[in-house]
Design a protein around this motif. Structure first.
Motif, PDB file in Angstrom:
ATOM      1  N   GLY A   1      26.581  -6.617 -18.931  1.00 42.19           N
ATOM      2  CA  GLY A   1      25.028  -6.972 -18.490  1.00 42.19           C
ATOM      3  C   GLY A   1      24.393  -7.940 -19.074  1.00 42.19           C
ATOM      4  O   GLY A   1      24.443  -8.707 -20.049  1.00 42.19           O
ATOM      5  N   ALA A   2      24.140  -9.051 -18.022  1.00 39.78           N
ATOM      6  CA  ALA A   2      23.334 -10.417 -18.453  1.00 39.78           C
ATOM      7  C   ALA A   2      21.872 -10.112 -17.975  1.00 39.78           C
ATOM      8  O   ALA A   2      21.446 -11.252 -17.519  1.00 39.78           O
ATOM      9  N   GLY A   3      20.928  -9.373 -18.400  1.00 36.19           N
ATOM     10  CA  GLY A   3      19.833  -9.198 -18.049  1.00 36.19           C
ATOM     11  C   GLY A   3      18.986  -9.688 -19.386  1.00 36.19           C
ATOM     12  O   GLY A   3      19.558 -10.510 -20.269  1.00 36.19           O
ATOM     13  N   GLY A   4      17.683  -9.459 -19.464  1.00 37.61           N
ATOM     14  CA  GLY A   4      17.043  -9.785 -20.723  1.00 37.61           C
ATOM     15  C   GLY A   4      17.677  -9.096 -22.064  1.00 37.61           C
ATOM     16  O   GLY A   4      17.778  -9.952 -23.041  1.00 37.61           O
ATOM     17  N   VAL A   5      18.107  -7.949 -21.979  1.00 35.77           N
ATOM     18  CA  VAL A   5      18.625  -7.396 -23.244  1.00 35.77           C
ATOM     19  C   VAL A   5      20.100  -8.080 -23.521  1.00 35.77           C
ATOM     20  O   VAL A   5      20.287  -8.264 -24.565  1.00 35.77           O
TER      21      VAL A   5
ATOM     22  N   ARG B   1      27.651  -8.749 -13.212  1.00 37.80           N
ATOM     23  CA  ARG B   1      27.768  -8.746 -11.831  1.00 37.80           C
ATOM     24  C   ARG B   1      27.689 -10.013 -11.262  1.00 37.80           C
ATOM     25  O   ARG B   1      28.546 -10.539 -10.586  1.00 37.80           O
TER      26      ARG B   1
ATOM     27  N   ILE C   1      31.829  -8.926 -13.318  1.00 38.04           N
ATOM     28  CA  ILE C   1      32.638  -7.424 -13.034  1.00 38.04           C
ATOM     29  C   ILE C   1      31.504  -6.679 -12.229  1.00 38.04           C
ATOM     30  O   ILE C   1      30.309  -7.089 -12.407  1.00 38.04           O
ATOM     31  N   ASP C   2      31.795  -5.845 -11.562  1.00 36.67           N
ATOM     32  CA  ASP C   2      31.309  -4.827 -11.041  1.00 36.67           C
ATOM     33  C   ASP C   2      31.556  -3.306 -11.920  1.00 36.67           C
ATOM     34  O   ASP C   2      32.729  -2.816 -11.585  1.00 36.67           O
TER      35      ASP C   2
ATOM     36  N   ASP D   1      30.531  -0.773 -11.483  1.00 37.86           N
ATOM     37  CA  ASP D   1      30.506   0.350 -10.865  1.00 37.86           C
ATOM     38  C   ASP D   1      32.023   0.864 -10.546  1.00 37.86           C
ATOM     39  O   ASP D   1      32.241   2.175 -10.144  1.00 37.86           O
TER      40      ASP D   1
ATOM     41  N   VAL E   1      24.941  -2.985 -21.574  1.00 42.17           N
ATOM     42  CA  VAL E   1      23.502  -3.186 -21.531  1.00 42.17           C
ATOM     43  C   VAL E   1      23.306  -3.671 -19.955  1.00 42.17           C
ATOM     44  O   VAL E   1      22.638  -4.470 -19.787  1.00 42.17           O
TER      45      VAL E   1
ATOM     46  N   GLN F   1      25.552   2.695 -14.634  1.00 39.96           N
ATOM     47  CA  GLN F   1      26.942   2.167 -14.994  1.00 39.96           C
ATOM     48  C   GLN F   1      27.543   2.945 -16.213  1.00 39.96           C
ATOM     49  O   GLN F   1      28.466   3.051 -16.587  1.00 39.96           O
TER      50      GLN F   1
ATOM     51  N   ALA G   1      20.625   3.407 -23.265  1.00 34.35           N
ATOM     52  CA  ALA G   1      19.772   4.223 -22.197  1.00 34.35           C
ATOM     53  C   ALA G   1      20.625   5.295 -21.600  1.00 34.35           C
ATOM     54  O   ALA G   1      22.118   4.700 -21.125  1.00 34.35           O
TER      55      ALA G   1
ATOM     56  N   PRO H   1      15.390   5.068 -26.849  1.00 36.98           N
ATOM     57  CA  PRO H   1      16.049   5.364 -28.091  1.00 36.98           C
ATOM     58  C   PRO H   1      16.498   4.304 -28.704  1.00 36.98           C
ATOM     59  O   PRO H   1      16.969   3.297 -28.615  1.00 36.98           O
TER      60      PRO H   1
ATOM     61  N   PHE I   1      11.214  -4.548 -18.609  1.00 34.12           N
ATOM     62  CA  PHE I   1      12.307  -4.404 -18.317  1.00 34.12           C
ATOM     63  C   PHE I   1      12.769  -4.097 -17.103  1.00 34.12           C
ATOM     64  O   PHE I   1      11.792  -3.897 -16.294  1.00 34.12           O
ATOM     65  N   ASN I   2      13.957  -3.786 -16.620  1.00 32.07           N
ATOM     66  CA  ASN I   2      14.515  -3.482 -15.405  1.00 32.07           C
ATOM     67  C   ASN I   2      13.438  -2.736 -14.611  1.00 32.07           C
ATOM     68  O   ASN I   2      13.039  -1.750 -14.816  1.00 32.07           O
TER      69      ASN I   2
END
Ligand code: NDP
Length: 406
Positions: free
Chosen positions: A9-13, A36, A61-62, A64, A84, A89, A108, A145, A184-185
């Motif tokens: 996961g290459a988003g904000g987090v 992705r 990577i996918d 899913d 993340v 996923q 999450a 959490p 976030f997302n």
């Protein structure tokens, strides 16, 4: 032998986790960031190289696809997978970890794309398989959490004989200058906020309409803010693990403008999560809205202000009533200066890195699927102090109760 770490996961987090793991590369060893869209990973890798002179690998990577995940895990052979990406996923990544015998961590709980329902059931159901492979899954190692669960465990360990009530308070007082954006997302955020509220009292869940209950809480260093009762996933595990608990609630602050925008979007159907037909094409309104809204990862450089997230616990110690507020304050601009992300991503990514660090250093060990408050909170609380998320405790003598809840 040097460790290997895989971040998905290459988003904000993901950006914060990658930066923070690189800053602790003695523990994390060879780091790979996979997502992705590999170009997002490459940008993060380039920023890390320029800012702190550490090289990390990138991959596409996918997540899913279990077979793609297994192929990547077999190629990299990571000691831990930090998930993340999105909650959708969680199960595929957990299953690939089981297949390859690798420790797992996320921030999450699993959600099915077609149902906005947060529950641990399906992740907990994998406990036996994690045990059989002598590996562990650490669930919910973000801020909330994550840190909020550990604040509760820390309060239980050091301040109370019994905790009777907990209010988890999440205040983001940041300003990104857009009329409407999510920190976030967008899809995950709007699904959470537009769902019915729920809290737990005397052994039962009590459901409310979305945003039905509002209280004004006074947040240290921020001030009084309207705070709305939401359902939040950490309550599901905390009611199992905190002794003597009679009630737990979760409140989050929202500005009037945010709520007005959300109401309008809801009224016109833009928060729908079921496919609709548009000019011969199938689209999901919420996904289309996500495309229109600013990418949360792009908010970093324009966000000012602070976050204050904590837990307000009341209970008994040595026969006396006691109340405490344990909280953490982060400054959006300071986070951006350090790792090029705003505080919401920062406060999630740092705890994800710390949870993984404790597992790799074998300070937290186990076999099976765990929620974070099942471990000793002390080493994590010490790491928070030195890794960028210092926290404070106000107790009876320093806490003016009348000021807190109105
Ligand atoms: P973003 O939307 O910014 O980033 C998500 C990333 O996941 C994107 O890079 C996206 O890839 C990637 N992704 C999505 N689907 C796939 C897939 N099928 N395979 C591989 N990668 C995929 O989200 P955030 O960074 O804001 O949030 C990340 C996670 O952190 C979420 O699960 C969120 O719920 C959680 N979170 C937890 C908090 C806590 O305190 N516990 C607080 C905030 C967030 P791409 O863009 O390349 O297509």
């Amino acid at each position: 032998m040097s460790k290997k770490t895989l971040i998905i996961g290459a988003g904000g987090v993901g950006n914060v986790v990658a930066f923070k793991c690189a800053m602790n590369s003695n523990t994390f060893g060879e780091i790979t960031l996979a997502s992705r869209t590999v170009s997002k990973c490459d940008t993060i890798a380039k920023n890390i190289k320029e800012k702190i002179d550490i090289s990390i690998n990138t991959a596409s990577i996918d997540a899913d696809s279990i077979s793609q995940l297994i192929e990547l895990f077999e190629e990299i052979k990571p000691n831990i997978v930090i998930n993340v990406a999105l909650p959708y996923q969680d199960l595929t990544i957990m299953d690939a970890c089981i297949a390859c015998g690798i420790d797992y961590l996320d921030t999450a709980n699993y959600e099915h794309p077609d149902t906005a329902k947060f529950e641990y059931k399906e992740q907990w159901a994998r406990d036996k398989e994690f045990k059989e492979k002598s590996i562990m899954a650490l669930l919910g190692s973000g801020f909330d959490p994550g840190v909020t669960n550990l604040f509760c465990a820390y309060a239980q360990k050091h301040y109370f004989d019994e905790i009777h009530t907990i209010d988890i308070l999440d205040c983001n007082d940041g300003d990104h200058g857009y009329p409407f954006a999510t920190n976030f997302n967008p899809e995950i955020n709007l699904r959470e906020v537009s769902a019915n509220g729920r809290y737990w009292e005397n052994g039962e869940w009590i459901e409310t309409n979305p945003m039905e209950i509002m209280q004004v809480w006074d947040y240290p260093e921020v001030g009084k803010r309207d705070s709305y009762l939401l359902y939040h996933e950490e309550m599901e595990s905390l009611i199992k693990h905190i002794k003597g608990l009679k009630r737990i609630r979760f409140f989050m602050t929202f500005s009037k403008s945010y709520l007005n925008h959300m109401k309008c979007l809801e009224n016109v159907g833009m928060l729908g999560i079921k496919e609709i037909e548009h000019k011969g094409m199938k689209i999901v309104p919420m996904e289309f809205l996500s495309t229109l809204l600013p990418d949360p990862a792009s908010l970093g450089e324009r966000t000012t202000g602070k976050t204050n997230i904590g837990i307000y616990a009341k209970g008994i110690k040595d026969g006396q009533e006691k109340s405490i507020y344990i909280y953490q304050i982060s400054d959006h601009e300071a986070c951006y200066r350090e790792v090029m992300s705003q505080a919401v991503s920062y406060t999630t990514g740092v705890p994800a890195m710390i949870g993984a660090k404790l597992i790799l250093e074998k300070r937290w060990q186990g076999e099976g699927v765990f929620n974070i408050e099942e471990f000793d909170p002390d080493p994590f609380m010490e790491e928070l102090m030195v890794q960028g998320l210092p926290w404070k405790v106000l107790s009876n003598d320093t806490l003016n109760l009348n000021k807190c809840s109105i």
